[in-house]
Design an enzyme around this catalytic site. Structure first.
Site, PDB file in Angstrom:
ATOM      1  N   CYS A 192       0.792  -1.241   0.000  1.00 18.88           N
ATOM      2  CA  CYS A 192       0.000   0.000   0.000  1.00 18.88           C
ATOM      3  C   CYS A 192       0.819   1.282   0.000  1.00 18.88           C
ATOM      4  O   CYS A 192       0.729   2.076  -0.933  1.00 18.88           O
ATOM      5  CB  CYS A 192      -0.912   0.012   1.223  1.00 18.88           C
ATOM      6  SG  CYS A 192      -2.144  -1.280   1.175  1.00 18.88           S
TER       7      CYS A 192
HETATM    8  N1  LIG Z   1      -2.299  -6.354   1.278  1.00 19.02           N
HETATM    9  C1  LIG Z   1      -2.783  -5.407   2.030  1.00 19.02           C
HETATM   10  O1  LIG Z   1      -2.425  -5.331   3.187  1.00 19.02           O
HETATM   11  C2  LIG Z   1      -3.808  -4.398   1.488  1.00 19.02           C
HETATM   12  C3  LIG Z   1      -4.363  -3.497   2.401  1.00 19.02           C
HETATM   13  C4  LIG Z   1      -5.327  -2.599   1.967  1.00 19.02           C
HETATM   14  C5  LIG Z   1      -5.700  -2.598   0.622  1.00 19.02           C
HETATM   15  N2  LIG Z   1      -5.140  -3.463  -0.260  1.00 19.02           N
HETATM   16  C6  LIG Z   1      -5.632  -3.419  -1.640  1.00 19.02           C
HETATM   17  O2  LIG Z   1      -6.460  -4.553  -1.867  1.00 19.02           O
HETATM   18  C7  LIG Z   1      -6.329  -5.003  -3.223  1.00 19.02           C
HETATM   19  C8  LIG Z   1      -5.917  -6.458  -3.246  1.00 19.02           C
HETATM   20  O3  LIG Z   1      -4.658  -6.585  -2.612  1.00 19.02           O
HETATM   21  P1  LIG Z   1      -4.100  -7.935  -2.033  1.00 19.02           P
HETATM   22  O4  LIG Z   1      -3.022  -7.560  -1.105  1.00 19.02           O
HETATM   23  O5  LIG Z   1      -5.203  -8.812  -1.525  1.00 19.02           O
HETATM   24  O6  LIG Z   1      -3.506  -8.584  -3.371  1.00 19.02           O
HETATM   25  P2  LIG Z   1      -3.037 -10.094  -3.599  1.00 19.02           P
HETATM   26  O7  LIG Z   1      -2.107 -10.070  -4.738  1.00 19.02           O
HETATM   27  O8  LIG Z   1      -2.628 -10.718  -2.299  1.00 19.02           O
HETATM   28  O9  LIG Z   1      -4.372 -10.846  -4.029  1.00 19.02           O
HETATM   29  C9  LIG Z   1      -5.067 -10.602  -5.206  1.00 19.02           C
HETATM   30  C10 LIG Z   1      -5.665 -11.914  -5.671  1.00 19.02           C
HETATM   31  O10 LIG Z   1      -6.458 -11.643  -6.801  1.00 19.02           O
HETATM   32  C11 LIG Z   1      -6.289 -12.680  -7.739  1.00 19.02           C
HETATM   33  N3  LIG Z   1      -6.672 -12.157  -9.041  1.00 19.02           N
HETATM   34  C12 LIG Z   1      -5.967 -11.379  -9.888  1.00 19.02           C
HETATM   35  N4  LIG Z   1      -6.719 -11.055 -10.955  1.00 19.02           N
HETATM   36  C13 LIG Z   1      -7.914 -11.623 -10.758  1.00 19.02           C
HETATM   37  C14 LIG Z   1      -9.120 -11.645 -11.516  1.00 19.02           C
HETATM   38  N5  LIG Z   1      -9.217 -10.987 -12.676  1.00 19.02           N
HETATM   39  N6  LIG Z   1     -10.141 -12.348 -11.021  1.00 19.02           N
HETATM   40  C15 LIG Z   1     -10.027 -13.006  -9.842  1.00 19.02           C
HETATM   41  N7  LIG Z   1      -8.934 -13.013  -9.084  1.00 19.02           N
HETATM   42  C16 LIG Z   1      -7.888 -12.325  -9.546  1.00 19.02           C
HETATM   43  C17 LIG Z   1      -4.838 -13.076  -7.609  1.00 19.02           C
HETATM   44  O11 LIG Z   1      -4.605 -14.393  -8.057  1.00 19.02           O
HETATM   45  C18 LIG Z   1      -4.635 -12.951  -6.089  1.00 19.02           C
HETATM   46  O12 LIG Z   1      -4.921 -14.168  -5.425  1.00 19.02           O
HETATM   47  C19 LIG Z   1      -5.313  -4.061  -3.866  1.00 19.02           C
HETATM   48  O13 LIG Z   1      -6.008  -3.019  -4.490  1.00 19.02           O
HETATM   49  C20 LIG Z   1      -4.554  -3.512  -2.679  1.00 19.02           C
HETATM   50  O14 LIG Z   1      -4.002  -2.248  -2.967  1.00 19.02           O
HETATM   51  C21 LIG Z   1      -4.203  -4.372   0.152  1.00 19.02           C
END
Ligand SMILES: NC(=O)c1ccc[n+]([C@@H]2O[C@H](COP(=O)([O-])OP(=O)(O)OC[C@H]3O[C@@H](n4cnc5c(N)ncnc54)[C@H](O)[C@@H]3O)[C@@H](O)[C@H]2O)c1
Length: 446
Positions: free
Chosen positions: A278
Protein backbone atom coordinates in the site's frame (compact mmCIF):
# COMPACT_ATOMS: atom_id res chain seq x y z
CA UNK A 1 -39.88 -3.87 -8.28
CA UNK A 2 -38.49 -0.51 -7.07
CA UNK A 3 -34.88 -0.13 -6.08
CA UNK A 4 -36.09 0.56 -2.54
CA UNK A 5 -37.90 -2.78 -2.23
CA UNK A 6 -35.08 -4.66 -4.02
CA UNK A 7 -32.75 -3.16 -1.41
CA UNK A 8 -35.07 -4.09 1.47
CA UNK A 9 -35.20 -7.68 0.23
CA UNK A 10 -31.44 -7.87 0.04
CA UNK A 11 -31.00 -6.35 3.49
CA UNK A 12 -33.38 -9.01 4.89
CA UNK A 13 -31.27 -11.74 3.33
CA UNK A 14 -28.16 -10.33 5.02
CA UNK A 15 -29.97 -9.97 8.34
CA UNK A 16 -31.23 -13.56 8.22
CA UNK A 17 -27.74 -14.80 7.24
CA UNK A 18 -29.39 -16.33 4.17
CA UNK A 19 -27.16 -14.48 1.72
CA UNK A 20 -24.25 -15.77 -0.31
CA UNK A 21 -21.17 -13.53 -0.53
CA UNK A 22 -18.81 -13.81 -3.51
CA UNK A 23 -15.32 -12.41 -3.04
CA UNK A 24 -13.19 -11.97 -6.15
CA UNK A 25 -9.46 -12.18 -5.43
CA UNK A 26 -8.39 -14.48 -2.58
CA UNK A 27 -5.19 -12.73 -1.57
CA UNK A 28 -4.10 -10.80 1.51
CA UNK A 29 -7.36 -8.82 1.47
CA UNK A 30 -9.98 -11.15 -0.03
CA UNK A 31 -9.15 -14.28 1.97
CA UNK A 32 -9.45 -12.86 5.52
CA UNK A 33 -12.61 -11.05 4.45
CA UNK A 34 -14.08 -14.32 3.14
CA UNK A 35 -13.28 -16.07 6.40
CA UNK A 36 -14.97 -13.50 8.64
CA UNK A 37 -18.18 -13.67 6.59
CA UNK A 38 -18.04 -17.49 6.79
CA UNK A 39 -17.47 -17.22 10.58
CA UNK A 40 -20.53 -14.94 10.76
CA UNK A 41 -22.70 -17.71 9.32
CA UNK A 42 -22.96 -16.60 5.69
CA UNK A 43 -22.18 -18.76 2.71
CA UNK A 44 -19.04 -17.52 0.97
CA UNK A 45 -17.54 -18.31 -2.42
CA UNK A 46 -13.97 -17.12 -3.00
CA UNK A 47 -13.17 -16.52 -6.68
CA UNK A 48 -9.60 -16.48 -7.97
CA UNK A 49 -7.97 -16.84 -11.36
CA UNK A 50 -5.01 -18.71 -9.84
CA UNK A 51 -5.91 -22.43 -9.92
CA UNK A 52 -3.08 -23.31 -7.52
CA UNK A 53 -4.57 -20.97 -4.90
CA UNK A 54 -8.07 -22.35 -5.47
CA UNK A 55 -6.91 -25.96 -4.97
CA UNK A 56 -4.83 -25.02 -1.95
CA UNK A 57 -7.78 -23.25 -0.28
CA UNK A 58 -10.25 -26.06 -1.00
CA UNK A 59 -7.75 -28.49 0.54
CA UNK A 60 -7.87 -26.35 3.71
CA UNK A 61 -4.35 -25.03 3.30
CA UNK A 62 -3.15 -21.48 3.79
CA UNK A 63 -0.57 -19.67 1.67
CA UNK A 64 -0.43 -16.68 4.04
CA UNK A 65 1.52 -17.28 7.23
CA UNK A 66 -0.64 -15.16 9.57
CA UNK A 67 -3.84 -16.89 8.41
CA UNK A 68 -3.85 -20.28 10.08
CA UNK A 69 -4.92 -23.27 7.92
CA UNK A 70 -7.35 -24.32 10.69
CA UNK A 71 -9.47 -21.24 9.92
CA UNK A 72 -9.72 -22.20 6.26
CA UNK A 73 -10.30 -25.87 7.07
CA UNK A 74 -13.13 -25.03 9.45
CA UNK A 75 -14.82 -22.92 6.75
CA UNK A 76 -14.37 -25.61 4.09
CA UNK A 77 -15.46 -28.47 6.39
CA UNK A 78 -18.62 -26.68 7.53
CA UNK A 79 -19.52 -25.88 3.92
CA UNK A 80 -19.53 -22.15 4.69
CA UNK A 81 -16.54 -21.43 2.44
CA UNK A 82 -15.11 -22.72 -0.77
CA UNK A 83 -12.93 -21.34 -3.53
CA UNK A 84 -13.48 -21.53 -7.26
CA UNK A 85 -12.22 -20.27 -10.60
CA UNK A 86 -15.65 -20.66 -12.22
CA UNK A 87 -17.04 -17.18 -12.57
CA UNK A 88 -20.49 -18.47 -13.61
CA UNK A 89 -21.04 -19.08 -9.91
CA UNK A 90 -21.24 -15.32 -9.44
CA UNK A 91 -24.91 -15.65 -10.27
CA UNK A 92 -25.56 -17.36 -6.91
CA UNK A 93 -24.09 -14.44 -4.98
CA UNK A 94 -26.17 -11.72 -3.36
CA UNK A 95 -23.10 -9.56 -2.85
CA UNK A 96 -19.93 -9.51 -4.96
CA UNK A 97 -16.82 -7.96 -3.41
CA UNK A 98 -13.88 -7.09 -5.64
CA UNK A 99 -10.43 -7.52 -4.02
CA UNK A 100 -8.16 -7.76 -7.05
CA UNK A 101 -4.72 -6.13 -7.38
CA UNK A 102 -4.29 -2.50 -8.41
CA UNK A 103 -0.57 -2.18 -9.20
CA UNK A 104 1.28 0.78 -10.64
CA UNK A 105 2.63 0.55 -14.18
CA UNK A 106 6.29 1.11 -15.13
CA UNK A 107 5.80 4.89 -15.17
CA UNK A 108 3.99 4.94 -11.84
CA UNK A 109 0.64 5.13 -13.57
CA UNK A 110 -2.28 3.30 -11.90
CA UNK A 111 -3.16 0.02 -13.56
CA UNK A 112 -6.88 -0.58 -13.08
CA UNK A 113 -7.00 -3.31 -15.71
CA UNK A 114 -7.71 -5.99 -13.07
CA UNK A 115 -10.76 -4.03 -11.90
CA UNK A 116 -11.94 -3.55 -15.48
CA UNK A 117 -11.50 -7.23 -16.33
CA UNK A 118 -13.34 -8.28 -13.19
CA UNK A 119 -16.09 -5.75 -13.90
CA UNK A 120 -16.63 -7.29 -17.32
CA UNK A 121 -16.80 -10.81 -15.82
CA UNK A 122 -19.41 -9.63 -13.32
CA UNK A 123 -21.41 -7.68 -15.92
CA UNK A 124 -21.90 -10.81 -18.05
CA UNK A 125 -23.69 -12.47 -15.12
CA UNK A 126 -25.14 -9.52 -13.24
CA UNK A 127 -28.78 -9.97 -12.24
CA UNK A 128 -31.26 -7.55 -10.63
CA UNK A 129 -30.96 -7.21 -6.86
CA UNK A 130 -27.22 -7.91 -6.54
CA UNK A 131 -24.80 -5.72 -4.63
CA UNK A 132 -21.29 -5.09 -6.01
CA UNK A 133 -18.60 -3.54 -3.80
CA UNK A 134 -15.14 -2.51 -4.93
CA UNK A 135 -12.48 -2.90 -2.22
CA UNK A 136 -9.29 -2.55 -4.26
CA UNK A 137 -7.39 0.66 -3.58
CA UNK A 138 -7.77 3.18 -6.39
CA UNK A 139 -8.13 6.89 -7.20
CA UNK A 140 -11.34 8.85 -6.57
CA UNK A 141 -13.95 8.37 -9.26
CA UNK A 142 -13.12 4.77 -10.20
CA UNK A 143 -16.38 3.35 -8.87
CA UNK A 144 -18.72 5.76 -10.67
CA UNK A 145 -16.63 6.64 -13.74
CA UNK A 146 -15.11 3.25 -14.59
CA UNK A 147 -16.76 0.33 -12.80
CA UNK A 148 -20.37 1.56 -13.04
CA UNK A 149 -20.30 2.03 -16.86
CA UNK A 150 -18.65 -1.38 -17.32
CA UNK A 151 -21.33 -3.07 -15.20
CA UNK A 152 -24.18 -1.19 -16.89
CA UNK A 153 -22.95 -1.62 -20.48
CA UNK A 154 -22.24 -5.32 -20.03
CA UNK A 155 -25.49 -6.18 -18.28
CA UNK A 156 -28.06 -3.73 -19.62
CA UNK A 157 -29.02 -3.06 -15.98
CA UNK A 158 -28.96 0.32 -14.25
CA UNK A 159 -26.87 0.93 -11.15
CA UNK A 160 -28.88 2.21 -8.19
CA UNK A 161 -32.08 0.96 -9.77
CA UNK A 162 -31.49 -2.69 -10.72
CA UNK A 163 -28.30 -3.39 -8.80
CA UNK A 164 -26.35 -1.68 -6.02
CA UNK A 165 -22.79 -0.47 -6.11
CA UNK A 166 -20.44 0.84 -3.43
CA UNK A 167 -16.78 1.34 -2.58
CA UNK A 168 -15.35 0.15 0.72
CA UNK A 169 -11.61 0.44 1.24
CA UNK A 170 -9.71 -2.41 2.82
CA UNK A 171 -7.60 -1.53 5.85
CA UNK A 172 -5.97 -4.92 6.30
CA UNK A 173 -2.65 -4.74 8.16
CA UNK A 174 -1.07 -8.19 7.94
CA UNK A 175 0.47 -9.43 11.16
CA UNK A 176 -1.36 -6.97 13.44
CA UNK A 177 -2.46 -8.33 16.80
CA UNK A 178 -4.62 -5.60 18.33
CA UNK A 179 -7.07 -5.15 15.44
CA UNK A 180 -8.45 -7.81 13.12
CA UNK A 181 -10.47 -7.78 9.90
CA UNK A 182 -13.58 -8.00 12.09
CA UNK A 183 -12.71 -5.14 14.44
CA UNK A 184 -11.13 -2.60 12.08
CA UNK A 185 -13.92 -0.08 11.32
CA UNK A 186 -15.06 -0.27 7.70
CA UNK A 187 -15.89 2.81 5.61
CA UNK A 188 -18.67 2.35 3.04
CA UNK A 189 -19.75 4.81 0.35
CA UNK A 190 -22.37 3.86 -2.24
CA UNK A 191 -23.21 5.42 -5.59
CA UNK A 192 -26.55 6.36 -4.02
CA UNK A 193 -28.28 6.15 -0.63
CA UNK A 194 -29.80 2.73 -1.17
CA UNK A 195 -26.47 1.25 -2.29
CA UNK A 196 -24.82 2.63 0.85
CA UNK A 197 -27.58 1.28 3.10
CA UNK A 198 -27.50 -2.19 1.53
CA UNK A 199 -23.70 -2.36 1.66
CA UNK A 200 -23.69 -1.24 5.31
CA UNK A 201 -26.12 -4.01 6.25
CA UNK A 202 -23.98 -6.58 4.39
CA UNK A 203 -20.75 -5.59 6.20
CA UNK A 204 -22.56 -5.30 9.55
CA UNK A 205 -23.13 -9.07 9.50
CA UNK A 206 -19.41 -9.63 10.05
CA UNK A 207 -17.72 -6.34 11.03
CA UNK A 208 -18.10 -4.64 14.41
CA UNK A 209 -18.23 -1.06 13.18
CA UNK A 210 -19.32 0.11 9.74
CA UNK A 211 -19.00 3.80 8.90
CA UNK A 212 -21.26 5.06 6.08
CA UNK A 213 -20.08 8.10 4.10
CA UNK A 214 -21.94 10.21 1.56
CA UNK A 215 -20.39 8.86 -1.65
CA UNK A 216 -18.06 6.28 -3.15
CA UNK A 217 -15.58 9.10 -3.95
CA UNK A 218 -15.33 10.00 -0.24
CA UNK A 219 -14.60 6.36 0.60
CA UNK A 220 -11.98 6.13 -2.19
CA UNK A 221 -10.34 9.36 -1.02
CA UNK A 222 -10.33 8.40 2.68
CA UNK A 223 -8.22 5.36 1.90
CA UNK A 224 -5.70 7.49 0.00
CA UNK A 225 -5.58 10.10 2.77
CA UNK A 226 -4.74 7.37 5.30
CA UNK A 227 -1.88 6.02 3.21
CA UNK A 228 -0.54 9.42 2.16
CA UNK A 229 -0.49 10.45 5.83
CA UNK A 230 1.77 7.50 6.58
CA UNK A 231 3.98 7.96 3.54
CA UNK A 232 4.54 11.69 4.23
CA UNK A 233 5.27 11.19 7.94
CA UNK A 234 7.67 8.33 7.27
CA UNK A 235 9.41 10.51 4.67
CA UNK A 236 9.68 13.34 7.20
CA UNK A 237 11.34 11.13 9.78
CA UNK A 238 13.57 9.54 7.11
CA UNK A 239 14.77 12.96 6.06
CA UNK A 240 15.31 14.03 9.68
CA UNK A 241 17.34 10.85 10.16
CA UNK A 242 19.83 12.02 7.53
CA UNK A 243 19.92 15.55 8.99
CA UNK A 244 20.43 14.37 12.58
CA UNK A 245 22.99 11.83 11.40
CA UNK A 246 25.10 14.64 9.91
CA UNK A 247 24.90 16.38 13.31
CA UNK A 248 25.90 13.24 15.19
CA UNK A 249 22.46 12.97 16.83
CA UNK A 250 20.66 9.63 17.20
CA UNK A 251 17.21 10.02 15.59
CA UNK A 252 15.84 7.02 17.52
CA UNK A 253 16.57 8.65 20.85
CA UNK A 254 15.06 11.89 19.57
CA UNK A 255 11.83 10.06 18.69
CA UNK A 256 11.69 8.32 22.07
CA UNK A 257 12.04 11.71 23.76
CA UNK A 258 9.45 13.44 21.53
CA UNK A 259 6.86 10.72 22.00
CA UNK A 260 6.64 11.41 25.74
CA UNK A 261 4.47 14.38 24.74
CA UNK A 262 0.95 13.13 25.48
CA UNK A 263 -0.76 15.12 22.71
CA UNK A 264 -0.04 16.62 19.30
CA UNK A 265 2.68 14.14 18.38
CA UNK A 266 2.56 10.66 16.94
CA UNK A 267 5.76 8.66 16.42
CA UNK A 268 6.81 7.43 12.98
CA UNK A 269 10.06 5.53 12.54
CA UNK A 270 12.79 5.70 9.90
CA UNK A 271 13.95 2.70 7.92
CA UNK A 272 15.71 1.55 4.77
CA UNK A 273 12.73 2.56 2.59
CA UNK A 274 9.03 1.89 2.22
CA UNK A 275 7.56 -1.55 1.68
CA UNK A 276 4.27 -3.36 1.44
CA UNK A 277 1.48 -3.34 -1.07
CA UNK A 278 0.00 0.00 0.00
CA UNK A 279 2.19 2.81 1.29
CA UNK A 280 4.84 2.83 -1.48
CA UNK A 281 2.18 2.72 -4.22
CA UNK A 282 -1.20 4.13 -3.23
CA UNK A 283 -0.19 7.80 -2.80
CA UNK A 284 0.68 7.91 -6.51
CA UNK A 285 -2.91 7.07 -7.41
CA UNK A 286 -3.81 10.51 -6.14
CA UNK A 287 -0.91 12.43 -7.68
CA UNK A 288 -1.72 10.84 -11.04
CA UNK A 289 -5.39 11.77 -10.79
CA UNK A 290 -4.54 15.26 -9.47
CA UNK A 291 -2.71 16.02 -12.73
CA UNK A 292 -5.92 15.41 -14.66
CA UNK A 293 -7.44 18.26 -12.62
CA UNK A 294 -4.46 20.56 -13.18
CA UNK A 295 -3.17 20.07 -9.63
CA UNK A 296 0.12 18.90 -8.16
CA UNK A 297 0.15 16.64 -5.14
CA UNK A 298 3.57 17.93 -4.08
CA UNK A 299 3.75 16.27 -0.66
CA UNK A 300 3.03 12.92 -2.28
CA UNK A 301 5.81 13.36 -4.84
CA UNK A 302 8.34 14.68 -2.32
CA UNK A 303 7.60 11.89 0.16
CA UNK A 304 7.99 9.37 -2.66
CA UNK A 305 11.33 10.89 -3.64
CA UNK A 306 12.70 10.84 -0.07
CA UNK A 307 11.45 7.36 0.76
CA UNK A 308 12.73 5.80 -2.46
CA UNK A 309 16.17 7.34 -1.89
CA UNK A 310 16.57 5.57 1.47
CA UNK A 311 18.10 2.29 0.20
CA UNK A 312 20.83 4.31 -1.57
CA UNK A 313 21.47 6.26 1.64
CA UNK A 314 21.87 3.02 3.59
CA UNK A 315 24.22 1.66 0.94
CA UNK A 316 26.25 4.89 1.16
CA UNK A 317 26.54 4.52 4.95
CA UNK A 318 27.59 0.88 4.51
CA UNK A 319 30.21 1.85 1.91
CA UNK A 320 31.60 4.59 4.23
CA UNK A 321 31.83 2.19 7.16
CA UNK A 322 33.60 -0.44 5.05
CA UNK A 323 35.93 2.27 3.80
CA UNK A 324 36.76 3.19 7.39
CA UNK A 325 37.90 -0.40 7.79
CA UNK A 326 40.05 -0.17 4.66
CA UNK A 327 37.62 -2.21 2.55
CA UNK A 328 35.67 -1.52 -0.59
CA UNK A 329 32.08 -2.58 -1.26
CA UNK A 330 33.39 -4.44 -4.29
CA UNK A 331 34.35 -7.91 -3.18
CA UNK A 332 32.96 -7.52 0.37
CA UNK A 333 30.58 -10.20 1.64
CA UNK A 334 27.44 -8.49 2.87
CA UNK A 335 24.45 -10.11 4.59
CA UNK A 336 21.01 -8.48 4.50
CA UNK A 337 18.97 -9.36 7.59
CA UNK A 338 15.32 -9.54 6.59
CA UNK A 339 13.50 -9.74 3.29
CA UNK A 340 10.03 -8.96 4.65
CA UNK A 341 9.05 -5.31 4.53
CA UNK A 342 7.97 -5.36 8.17
CA UNK A 343 8.54 -7.51 11.26
CA UNK A 344 7.21 -11.01 11.73
CA UNK A 345 5.34 -11.38 8.43
CA UNK A 346 6.03 -13.39 5.30
CA UNK A 347 5.20 -10.43 3.06
CA UNK A 348 8.07 -9.12 0.91
CA UNK A 349 6.06 -7.00 -1.53
CA UNK A 350 7.90 -3.81 -2.50
CA UNK A 351 10.42 -4.59 0.24
CA UNK A 352 13.38 -2.19 0.29
CA UNK A 353 15.61 -5.21 1.00
CA UNK A 354 15.52 -6.01 -2.71
CA UNK A 355 16.70 -2.51 -3.53
CA UNK A 356 19.52 -2.87 -1.00
CA UNK A 357 20.60 -6.20 -2.47
CA UNK A 358 20.48 -4.86 -6.01
CA UNK A 359 22.41 -1.67 -5.18
CA UNK A 360 25.11 -3.59 -3.29
CA UNK A 361 25.45 -6.18 -6.04
CA UNK A 362 25.78 -3.42 -8.63
CA UNK A 363 28.77 -2.13 -6.64
CA UNK A 364 30.36 -5.57 -6.75
CA UNK A 365 29.46 -6.86 -3.27
CA UNK A 366 28.77 -10.56 -2.72
CA UNK A 367 25.35 -10.46 -1.12
CA UNK A 368 23.39 -13.03 0.87
CA UNK A 369 20.27 -12.68 2.97
CA UNK A 370 18.83 -14.21 6.11
CA UNK A 371 15.09 -14.34 6.74
CA UNK A 372 13.38 -17.23 8.53
CA UNK A 373 10.12 -16.28 6.78
CA UNK A 374 11.67 -16.75 3.33
CA UNK A 375 13.85 -19.88 3.12
CA UNK A 376 14.11 -19.25 -0.61
CA UNK A 377 13.75 -16.03 -2.58
CA UNK A 378 10.87 -16.22 -5.04
CA UNK A 379 10.98 -14.47 -8.37
CA UNK A 380 9.06 -11.18 -8.21
CA UNK A 381 7.81 -8.91 -10.98
CA UNK A 382 11.01 -6.89 -10.69
CA UNK A 383 13.65 -9.10 -9.07
CA UNK A 384 15.13 -12.53 -9.62
CA UNK A 385 18.21 -13.08 -7.44
CA UNK A 386 17.64 -16.82 -6.90
CA UNK A 387 19.15 -16.76 -3.37
CA UNK A 388 18.45 -18.97 -0.36
CA UNK A 389 18.38 -17.73 3.23
CA UNK A 390 21.48 -18.44 5.30
CA UNK A 391 20.86 -19.72 8.86
CA UNK A 392 20.23 -17.14 11.56
CA UNK A 393 23.33 -17.90 13.64
CA UNK A 394 26.20 -15.87 15.03
CA UNK A 395 28.89 -18.14 13.57
CA UNK A 396 27.37 -17.59 10.10
CA UNK A 397 27.07 -13.82 10.64
CA UNK A 398 30.72 -13.66 11.67
CA UNK A 399 31.84 -14.75 8.22
CA UNK A 400 30.52 -11.54 6.61
CA UNK A 401 32.27 -8.20 6.20
CA UNK A 402 29.01 -6.42 6.98
CA UNK A 403 25.51 -7.22 8.24
CA UNK A 404 22.74 -4.82 7.23
CA UNK A 405 19.67 -5.10 9.49
CA UNK A 406 16.71 -4.34 7.23
CA UNK A 407 13.76 -5.95 9.08
CA UNK A 408 13.06 -6.01 12.83
CA UNK A 409 11.91 -9.67 13.01
CA UNK A 410 11.80 -10.97 16.60
CA UNK A 411 14.29 -13.65 15.52
CA UNK A 412 16.88 -10.90 14.95
CA UNK A 413 16.51 -9.34 18.40
CA UNK A 414 18.78 -11.79 20.23
CA UNK A 415 21.76 -9.52 20.91
CA UNK A 416 24.10 -12.52 21.02
CA UNK A 417 23.67 -12.86 17.27
CA UNK A 418 25.82 -9.74 16.92
CA UNK A 419 28.83 -10.87 18.96
CA UNK A 420 32.24 -10.29 17.40
CA UNK A 421 30.96 -9.14 14.02
CA UNK A 422 33.05 -7.00 11.73
CA UNK A 423 30.37 -4.43 10.90
CA UNK A 424 26.65 -4.04 11.63
CA UNK A 425 24.59 -1.42 9.80
CA UNK A 426 21.35 -1.14 11.78
CA UNK A 427 18.45 0.54 9.97
CA UNK A 428 15.84 -0.60 12.52
CA UNK A 429 17.36 0.24 15.88
CA UNK A 430 17.39 -3.45 16.71
CA UNK A 431 20.72 -3.38 18.50
CA UNK A 432 19.80 -2.13 21.92
CA UNK A 433 22.13 0.60 23.23
CA UNK A 434 23.78 -0.62 26.40
CA UNK A 435 23.04 -4.25 25.53
CA UNK A 436 25.31 -4.39 22.49
CA UNK A 437 27.98 -6.99 23.17
CA UNK A 438 31.25 -5.21 23.85
CA UNK A 439 32.95 -7.35 21.22
CA UNK A 440 30.97 -5.60 18.46
CA UNK A 441 33.11 -2.56 17.78
CA UNK A 442 31.51 -1.60 14.48
CA UNK A 443 27.94 -0.47 14.72
CA UNK A 444 26.53 2.07 12.31
CA UNK A 445 22.96 3.33 12.44
CA UNK A 446 21.52 4.07 9.03
N1 LIG B 1 -2.30 -6.35 1.28
C1 LIG B 1 -2.78 -5.41 2.03
O1 LIG B 1 -2.42 -5.33 3.19
C2 LIG B 1 -3.81 -4.40 1.49
C3 LIG B 1 -4.36 -3.50 2.40
C4 LIG B 1 -5.33 -2.60 1.97
C5 LIG B 1 -5.70 -2.60 0.62
N2 LIG B 1 -5.14 -3.46 -0.26
C6 LIG B 1 -5.63 -3.42 -1.64
O2 LIG B 1 -6.46 -4.55 -1.87
C7 LIG B 1 -6.33 -5.00 -3.22
C8 LIG B 1 -5.92 -6.46 -3.25
O3 LIG B 1 -4.66 -6.59 -2.61
P1 LIG B 1 -4.10 -7.94 -2.03
O4 LIG B 1 -3.02 -7.56 -1.10
O5 LIG B 1 -5.20 -8.81 -1.53
O6 LIG B 1 -3.51 -8.58 -3.37
P2 LIG B 1 -3.04 -10.09 -3.60
O7 LIG B 1 -2.11 -10.07 -4.74
O8 LIG B 1 -2.63 -10.72 -2.30
O9 LIG B 1 -4.37 -10.85 -4.03
C9 LIG B 1 -5.07 -10.60 -5.21
C10 LIG B 1 -5.66 -11.91 -5.67
O10 LIG B 1 -6.46 -11.64 -6.80
C11 LIG B 1 -6.29 -12.68 -7.74
N3 LIG B 1 -6.67 -12.16 -9.04
C12 LIG B 1 -5.97 -11.38 -9.89
N4 LIG B 1 -6.72 -11.06 -10.96
C13 LIG B 1 -7.91 -11.62 -10.76
C14 LIG B 1 -9.12 -11.65 -11.52
N5 LIG B 1 -9.22 -10.99 -12.68
N6 LIG B 1 -10.14 -12.35 -11.02
C15 LIG B 1 -10.03 -13.01 -9.84
N7 LIG B 1 -8.93 -13.01 -9.08
C16 LIG B 1 -7.89 -12.33 -9.55
C17 LIG B 1 -4.84 -13.08 -7.61
O11 LIG B 1 -4.61 -14.39 -8.06
C18 LIG B 1 -4.63 -12.95 -6.09
O12 LIG B 1 -4.92 -14.17 -5.43
C19 LIG B 1 -5.31 -4.06 -3.87
O13 LIG B 1 -6.01 -3.02 -4.49
C20 LIG B 1 -4.55 -3.51 -2.68
O14 LIG B 1 -4.00 -2.25 -2.97
C21 LIG B 1 -4.20 -4.37 0.15
Amino acid sequence: MTSFSLGEQLQDRFLERAACIGIIGQGYVGLPLALIFADAGLRVIGFDTDPVKVDCLNAGQSFIKHIGPERIRSGVDSGAYRATGAFDELEQCDAILICVPTPLGPHREPDNSFIHRTGREIAKRLRPGQLVVLESTTYPGTTTQELLPILQDGSGLIGGRDFFLAFSPEREDPGRGDYTTRTIPKIVGGIDETSTRVAVSMYSTAISKVVPVSSSAIAESAKLLENIFRSVNIALVNELKTVFDAMGIDVWEVIEAAKTKPFGYMPFYPGPGLGGHCIPLDPFFLSWKAAEHGRWARFVELAGEINTSMPEWVVGKTADALNDQGKSVKGSRILILGLAYKPNVDDDRESPSYELISALMKRGAIVDYCDPYFPRMARTRKWDFGLESVPCRNDIFRSYDAIVVATAHDEFKDQNLYRELRLVVDTRNILVPGRIPAETPWLVRA
